[in-house]
Design a protein around this motif. Structure first.
Motif, PDB file in Angstrom:
ATOM      1  N   LEU A  68       0.834  -1.196   0.000  1.00  0.00           N
ATOM      2  CA  LEU A  68       0.000   0.000   0.000  1.00  0.00           C
ATOM      3  C   LEU A  68       0.872   1.251   0.000  1.00  0.00           C
ATOM      4  O   LEU A  68       1.931   1.288   0.640  1.00  0.00           O
ATOM      5  CB  LEU A  68      -0.899   0.012   1.244  1.00  0.00           C
ATOM      6  N   ASP A  69       0.410   2.290  -0.712  1.00  0.00           N
ATOM      7  CA  ASP A  69       1.120   3.572  -0.672  1.00  0.00           C
ATOM      8  C   ASP A  69       1.072   4.154   0.732  1.00  0.00           C
ATOM      9  O   ASP A  69       2.061   4.716   1.219  1.00  0.00           O
ATOM     10  CB  ASP A  69       0.500   4.560  -1.664  1.00  0.00           C
ATOM     11  N   ALA A  70      -0.076   4.037   1.379  1.00  0.00           N
ATOM     12  CA  ALA A  70      -0.240   4.538   2.745  1.00  0.00           C
ATOM     13  C   ALA A  70      -1.461   3.871   3.364  1.00  0.00           C
ATOM     14  O   ALA A  70      -2.400   3.476   2.664  1.00  0.00           O
ATOM     15  CB  ALA A  70      -0.409   6.053   2.763  1.00  0.00           C
ATOM     16  N   THR A  71      -1.449   3.742   4.683  1.00  0.00           N
ATOM     17  CA  THR A  71      -2.621   3.265   5.419  1.00  0.00           C
ATOM     18  C   THR A  71      -2.472   3.692   6.874  1.00  0.00           C
ATOM     19  O   THR A  71      -1.353   3.935   7.344  1.00  0.00           O
ATOM     20  CB  THR A  71      -2.774   1.732   5.319  1.00  0.00           C
ATOM     21  N   GLU A  72      -3.593   3.798   7.554  1.00  0.00           N
ATOM     22  CA  GLU A  72      -3.525   4.184   8.965  1.00  0.00           C
ATOM     23  C   GLU A  72      -2.824   3.104   9.779  1.00  0.00           C
ATOM     24  O   GLU A  72      -1.995   3.399  10.640  1.00  0.00           O
ATOM     25  CB  GLU A  72      -4.933   4.443   9.508  1.00  0.00           C
ATOM     26  N   SER A  73      -3.177   1.845   9.538  1.00  0.00           N
ATOM     27  CA  SER A  73      -2.601   0.725  10.286  1.00  0.00           C
ATOM     28  C   SER A  73      -2.680  -0.526   9.427  1.00  0.00           C
ATOM     29  O   SER A  73      -3.752  -0.910   8.962  1.00  0.00           O
ATOM     30  CB  SER A  73      -3.366   0.507  11.593  1.00  0.00           C
ATOM     31  N   THR A  74      -1.539  -1.185   9.226  1.00  0.00           N
ATOM     32  CA  THR A  74      -1.548  -2.417   8.433  1.00  0.00           C
ATOM     33  C   THR A  74      -2.338  -3.517   9.141  1.00  0.00           C
ATOM     34  O   THR A  74      -3.011  -4.322   8.495  1.00  0.00           O
ATOM     35  CB  THR A  74      -0.117  -2.896   8.143  1.00  0.00           C
ATOM     36  N   ASN A  75      -2.265  -3.569  10.471  1.00  0.00           N
ATOM     37  CA  ASN A  75      -3.047  -4.563  11.206  1.00  0.00           C
ATOM     38  C   ASN A  75      -4.542  -4.359  11.005  1.00  0.00           C
ATOM     39  O   ASN A  75      -5.289  -5.301  10.734  1.00  0.00           O
ATOM     40  CB  ASN A  75      -2.724  -4.499  12.707  1.00  0.00           C
ATOM     41  N   THR A  76      -4.990  -3.106  11.125  1.00  0.00           N
ATOM     42  CA  THR A  76      -6.410  -2.802  10.946  1.00  0.00           C
ATOM     43  C   THR A  76      -6.855  -3.110   9.524  1.00  0.00           C
ATOM     44  O   THR A  76      -7.923  -3.692   9.301  1.00  0.00           O
ATOM     45  CB  THR A  76      -6.685  -1.324  11.280  1.00  0.00           C
ATOM     46  N   TYR A  77      -6.031  -2.725   8.546  1.00  0.00           N
ATOM     47  CA  TYR A  77      -6.369  -2.985   7.133  1.00  0.00           C
ATOM     48  C   TYR A  77      -6.519  -4.481   6.883  1.00  0.00           C
ATOM     49  O   TYR A  77      -7.483  -4.926   6.253  1.00  0.00           O
ATOM     50  CB  TYR A  77      -5.274  -2.407   6.231  1.00  0.00           C
ATOM     51  N   LEU A  78      -5.570  -5.270   7.390  1.00  0.00           N
ATOM     52  CA  LEU A  78      -5.609  -6.710   7.178  1.00  0.00           C
ATOM     53  C   LEU A  78      -6.792  -7.352   7.898  1.00  0.00           C
ATOM     54  O   LEU A  78      -7.455  -8.252   7.370  1.00  0.00           O
ATOM     55  CB  LEU A  78      -4.297  -7.341   7.638  1.00  0.00           C
ATOM     56  N   ASP A 123      -3.473 -18.232   3.536  1.00  0.00           N
ATOM     57  CA  ASP A 123      -2.513 -18.211   4.632  1.00  0.00           C
ATOM     58  C   ASP A 123      -1.277 -17.401   4.235  1.00  0.00           C
ATOM     59  O   ASP A 123      -0.808 -17.456   3.103  1.00  0.00           O
ATOM     60  CB  ASP A 123      -2.100 -19.643   4.969  1.00  0.00           C
ATOM     61  N   PHE A 124      -0.793 -16.638   5.171  1.00  0.00           N
ATOM     62  CA  PHE A 124       0.394 -15.794   4.995  1.00  0.00           C
ATOM     63  C   PHE A 124       0.165 -14.665   3.982  1.00  0.00           C
ATOM     64  O   PHE A 124       1.055 -14.283   3.232  1.00  0.00           O
ATOM     65  CB  PHE A 124       1.630 -16.618   4.603  1.00  0.00           C
ATOM     66  N   THR A 125      -1.046 -14.115   3.987  1.00  0.00           N
ATOM     67  CA  THR A 125      -1.290 -12.871   3.261  1.00  0.00           C
ATOM     68  C   THR A 125      -0.608 -11.738   4.008  1.00  0.00           C
ATOM     69  O   THR A 125      -0.696 -11.635   5.233  1.00  0.00           O
ATOM     70  CB  THR A 125      -2.799 -12.587   3.148  1.00  0.00           C
ATOM     71  N   ILE A 126       0.084 -10.877   3.257  1.00  0.00           N
ATOM     72  CA  ILE A 126       0.913  -9.827   3.867  1.00  0.00           C
ATOM     73  C   ILE A 126       0.466  -8.458   3.386  1.00  0.00           C
ATOM     74  O   ILE A 126       0.277  -8.242   2.191  1.00  0.00           O
ATOM     75  CB  ILE A 126       2.400 -10.030   3.504  1.00  0.00           C
ATOM     76  N   ILE A 127       0.313  -7.542   4.327  1.00  0.00           N
ATOM     77  CA  ILE A 127       0.081  -6.131   4.019  1.00  0.00           C
ATOM     78  C   ILE A 127       1.317  -5.364   4.453  1.00  0.00           C
ATOM     79  O   ILE A 127       1.809  -5.542   5.575  1.00  0.00           O
ATOM     80  CB  ILE A 127      -1.143  -5.568   4.774  1.00  0.00           C
ATOM     81  N   THR A 128       1.832  -4.509   3.586  1.00  0.00           N
ATOM     82  CA  THR A 128       2.990  -3.702   3.964  1.00  0.00           C
ATOM     83  C   THR A 128       2.878  -2.304   3.376  1.00  0.00           C
ATOM     84  O   THR A 128       2.242  -2.096   2.335  1.00  0.00           O
ATOM     85  CB  THR A 128       4.312  -4.368   3.505  1.00  0.00           C
ATOM     86  N   THR A 129       3.477  -1.360   4.065  1.00  0.00           N
ATOM     87  CA  THR A 129       3.509   0.025   3.595  1.00  0.00           C
ATOM     88  C   THR A 129       4.743   0.724   4.149  1.00  0.00           C
ATOM     89  O   THR A 129       5.294   0.315   5.183  1.00  0.00           O
ATOM     90  CB  THR A 129       2.232   0.784   4.031  1.00  0.00           C
ATOM     91  N   GLU A 130       5.161   1.775   3.443  1.00  0.00           N
ATOM     92  CA  GLU A 130       6.241   2.625   3.926  1.00  0.00           C
ATOM     93  C   GLU A 130       5.683   3.896   4.570  1.00  0.00           C
ATOM     94  O   GLU A 130       6.433   4.764   4.997  1.00  0.00           O
ATOM     95  CB  GLU A 130       7.188   2.974   2.781  1.00  0.00           C
ATOM     96  N   ASN A 131       4.350   3.992   4.624  1.00  0.00           N
ATOM     97  CA  ASN A 131       3.711   5.179   5.213  1.00  0.00           C
ATOM     98  C   ASN A 131       2.500   4.757   6.040  1.00  0.00           C
ATOM     99  O   ASN A 131       1.375   4.739   5.557  1.00  0.00           O
ATOM    100  CB  ASN A 131       3.296   6.164   4.117  1.00  0.00           C
TER     101      ASN A 131
END
Length: 243
Positions: free
Chosen positions: A6-16, A27-35
């Motif tokens: 993601l370009d940006a998100t409030e929280s990767t945990n919340t998004y996932l 299984d093992f779906t990953i959300i990541t961001t630098e912002n």
């Protein structure tokens, strides 16, 4: 494994968590961001992160055959995976500070936040969140914070750091972790910050005591030999180690 950047998100945990509620994820779906704009730590503390300089990662782990009284074993596995990844990057003096901080020396460079979905007496699935300070060098509201760049003196490629962490985490969590529980705890204790060292703690949010960390129990409580000689166990909200 599926990676969603993601370009940006409030929280990767919340998004996932919200995404997994809408549809079935592998299984093992990953959300990541630098912002990550509203990153959270334990007890809803805020994670300070500068856009484009750090990593925020959340991983969905399904089919975990671990009972709720062994819940902390997930923290142990995740902590050891991250330490191994950072060791491969030659980051010095790595330790894990109970319950969820990754340190280099006395400085915090990363934090873990695991949110579990329980079914009956077992963990059904976990959302494993991790934030790592990579190239940020100024921290206004976190005096004990540091970063890989500050410690090593050069910039790091964020993708390289990300894949190093994911590879180790996937390898660790693909094994039957309960089978290696004692071995994992032994390794975890060898990397535990201030273990065996006389330290100062705050208990009941105001009382100062001195004691020595003896380890972490299988249910995730900190075992401390306090100055009167008794060995006591403390939960997350009951004790705070002073640097």
């Amino acid at each position: 494994m599926q990676i969603i950047k993601l370009d940006a998100t409030e929280s990767t945990n919340t998004y996932l968590k919200e995404l997994s509620a809408k549809k079935e994820l592998q299984d093992f779906t990953i959300i990541t961001t630098e912002n990550q704009t509203l990153g959270r730590g334990q007890l809803n503390s805020k994670w300070e992160s500068e856009n484009g300089k750090n990593l925020a990662i959340s991983v969905l782990k399904k089919d975990i055959d671990v009972s709720i009284d062994r819940l902390y074993l997930m923290n142990v596995c995740v902590s050891l995976s991250i330490l191994e990844s950072l060791n491969q990057l030659n980051i010095p003096n790595l330790k894990v500070k109970w319950p969820n901080d990754i340190l280099s020396g006395n400085f915090k460079i990363g934090g873990i936040l695991i949110e579990n979905i329980i079914s009956g007496s077992k963990i059904k699935r976990s959302i494993i969140g991790f934030g790592l300070n990579v190239n940020q060098t100024e921290f206004k509201n976190a005096p004990n914070a540091s970063s890989l760049k500050t410690i090593m003196g050069h910039n790091f490629n964020l993708d390289s750091v990300f894949y190093a962490i994911i590879e180790n985490l996937h390898q660790q969590l693909s094994s039957p972790i309960l089978t290696f529980e004692n071995e994992l705890y032994e390794k975890y204790h060898s990397q535990l910050f201030k273990i065996g060292v006389k330290s100062t703690f705050i208990i009941k949010k105001e009382e100062l005591i001195e004691g020595v960390i003896e380890g972490v129990s299988k249910n995730g409580k900190l075992k401390v030999q306090i100055e009167n000689g008794s060995l006591q166990e403390f939960g997350l909200k009951e004790i705070q180690l002073q640097y």
